[in-house]
Scaffold this active site. Structure first.
Site, PDB file in Angstrom:
ATOM      1  CG  ASP A 109      -1.868  -1.191   1.234  1.00 31.27           C
ATOM      2  OD1 ASP A 109      -2.097  -1.771   0.154  1.00 31.27           O
ATOM      3  OD2 ASP A 109      -2.345  -1.546   2.321  1.00 31.27           O
ATOM      4  NE  ARG A 135     -16.533  -2.935 -24.966  1.00 25.72           N
ATOM      5  CZ  ARG A 135     -16.336  -4.223 -25.178  1.00 25.72           C
ATOM      6  NH1 ARG A 135     -15.229  -4.809 -24.776  1.00 25.72           N
ATOM      7  NH2 ARG A 135     -17.241  -4.928 -25.800  1.00 25.72           N
ATOM      8  CD  GLU A 167      -8.288  -2.133  -1.611  1.00 25.12           C
ATOM      9  OE1 GLU A 167      -8.972  -3.127  -1.850  1.00 25.12           O
ATOM     10  OE2 GLU A 167      -7.296  -2.156  -0.849  1.00 25.12           O
ATOM     11  CD  GLN A 200      -2.912  -4.063  -7.441  1.00 24.65           C
ATOM     12  OE1 GLN A 200      -4.118  -3.971  -7.379  1.00 24.65           O
ATOM     13  NE2 GLN A 200      -2.099  -3.157  -6.995  1.00 24.65           N
TER      14      GLN A 200
HETATM   15  O1  F6P Z   1      -2.511  -4.094   2.985  1.00 28.30           O
HETATM   16  C1  F6P Z   1      -2.328  -4.848   1.833  1.00 28.30           C
HETATM   17  C2  F6P Z   1      -3.654  -5.187   1.206  1.00 28.30           C
HETATM   18  O2  F6P Z   1      -3.428  -5.968   0.047  1.00 28.30           O
HETATM   19  C3  F6P Z   1      -4.530  -3.990   0.857  1.00 28.30           C
HETATM   20  O3  F6P Z   1      -4.140  -3.359  -0.341  1.00 28.30           O
HETATM   21  C4  F6P Z   1      -5.888  -4.629   0.787  1.00 28.30           C
HETATM   22  O4  F6P Z   1      -6.902  -3.690   1.028  1.00 28.30           O
HETATM   23  C5  F6P Z   1      -5.808  -5.638   1.894  1.00 28.30           C
HETATM   24  O5  F6P Z   1      -4.450  -5.931   2.084  1.00 28.30           O
HETATM   25  C6  F6P Z   1      -6.541  -6.908   1.624  1.00 28.30           C
HETATM   26  O6  F6P Z   1      -6.525  -7.651   2.773  1.00 28.30           O
HETATM   27  P1  F6P Z   1      -7.027  -9.157   2.861  1.00 28.30           P
HETATM   28  O7  F6P Z   1      -6.096  -9.961   2.023  1.00 28.30           O
HETATM   29  O8  F6P Z   1      -6.938  -9.496   4.304  1.00 28.30           O
HETATM   30  O9  F6P Z   1      -8.406  -9.166   2.310  1.00 28.30           O
END
Ligand code: F6P
Length: 308
Positions: A112, A147, A207, A240
């Site tokens: 992040d 698109r 997100e 990702q």
């Molecule tokens: O903190 C890393 C991260 O991949 C965030 O980008 C994402 O919101 C979160 O973890 C997802 O967490 P989990 O895998 O617990 O759903």
């Protein structure tokens, strides 16, 4: 993370220390899941994503009782210090444990890039490149079909991955939590891009943005006729994560892992090893957990110019 584990083990054994790995993060710490690690145990892991020790979200460690249980397990094995590789949640745990008198050393790691005390954290570069590859591919279809595509990238409440992948991928619009944009505004931006002769429109959205992929697509679909373009959405999500780390991440993890061991050697506990201006810098965990890292909004302004 594997490259950071390898670095901690090898830098530690180089100093003649015994090194243990904790399985499944704080959950494993509470349950005493610790294994002795030698140099050969961490061979061949640097090129693998994730962590061979496993990781876990552990609400129990947020409680005093959970941390006391972890302390008991550490004392049982005569462990003298702990290195914690992770982001905000993990380093909040580091800070709390360190406050209880157990020496803890943080290593800045999260895709992040929202952790104060490091310009860039372990995993960001690899995750960014994965997002970029997806954006490049989607651009091909977007162009062929004229698109619009909404691509949602991870990052929790931080817009870093969206901003940087949008900049690198040549997005027509970037939506981040730090700068809320209404769907109407995005719609107008995309209409204008088509009017200027663009064959495609890519909207990269974080997100954590108020108007994420679902809201944007809902708005665009309902107003398709008036807007004059059709839209498709792709949420990258966990794709990702987990990719083979690139050179940048391996080197960063090696430097920060070894950096944490150096801080330990110097008795400088309660700090995070991070990378600032290309150097390993130690920031007190208290500052790390109490300060919000700011996104460079100058780059957001730059993206507006590049959208032209
Ligand atoms: O903190 C890393 C991260 O991949 C965030 O980008 C994402 O919101 C979160 O973890 C997802 O967490 P989990 O895998 O617990 O759903």
């Amino acid at each position: 993370m594997n490259a950071a584990i390898r670095a901690v083990v090898r830098a530690g054994t180089h100093l003649g220390w015994e090194v243990f790995g904790v399985k499944h993060g704080y959950a494993g710490l509470i349950n005493g899941e610790m294994i002795k690690l030698g140099n050969r145990d961490v061979g061949g892991i640097m090129q693998l994503g994730g962590t061979f020790l496993g990781s876990a979200r552990c609400p129990e460690f947020r409680t005093e009782d959970g941390r006391q249980r972890a302390l008991r397990e550490l004392n049982l094995l005569d462990i003298e210090a702990l290195v914690v590789i992770g982001g905000n949640g993990s380093q909040t745990g580091s800070y709390e444990l360190n406050k209880m008198g157990f020496p803890v050393f943080g290593v800045a790691s999260t895709i992040d890039n929202d952790l104060f005390g490091s310009d860039i954290t372990i995993g960001v570069d690899t995750a960014l490149n994965i997002a970029l590859e997806a954006i490049d591919r989607l651009k091909v279809t977007a162009s062929s079909h004229q698109r619009a595509f909404v691509i949602e990238v991870m990052g929790r409440d931080c817009g870093y991955l969206a901003l940087m992948s949008g900049l690198a991928g040549g997005a027509e619009a970037i939506v981040i939590p730090e700068f809320e944009t209404d769907p109407e505004e995005i719609g107008a931006v995309i209409q204008s891009a088509y009017r200027r002769g663009k064959a495609h429109a890519l909207i990269v959205v974080a997100e954590g943005a108020k108007h994420n992929a679902a809201t944007l697509v809902d708005y665009f679909t309902k107003n398709e006729k008036a807007l004059g373009f059709s839209v498709r959405a792709t949420t990258l999500g966990h794709v990702q994560r987990g990719g083979a780390p690139g050179a940048y991440d391996r080197i960063l993890a090696t430097r920060l892992g070894a950096g944490a061991v150096l801080a330990l050697k110097d008795g400088n506990a309660g700090v995070l090893a991070g990378m600032i201006h290309g150097q390993v810098v130690y920031t007190p965990l208290e500052e790390v957990v109490k300060t919000k890292k700011q996104l460079d909004l100058g780059l957001f302004e730059l993206s507006k110019v590049m959208e032209l």
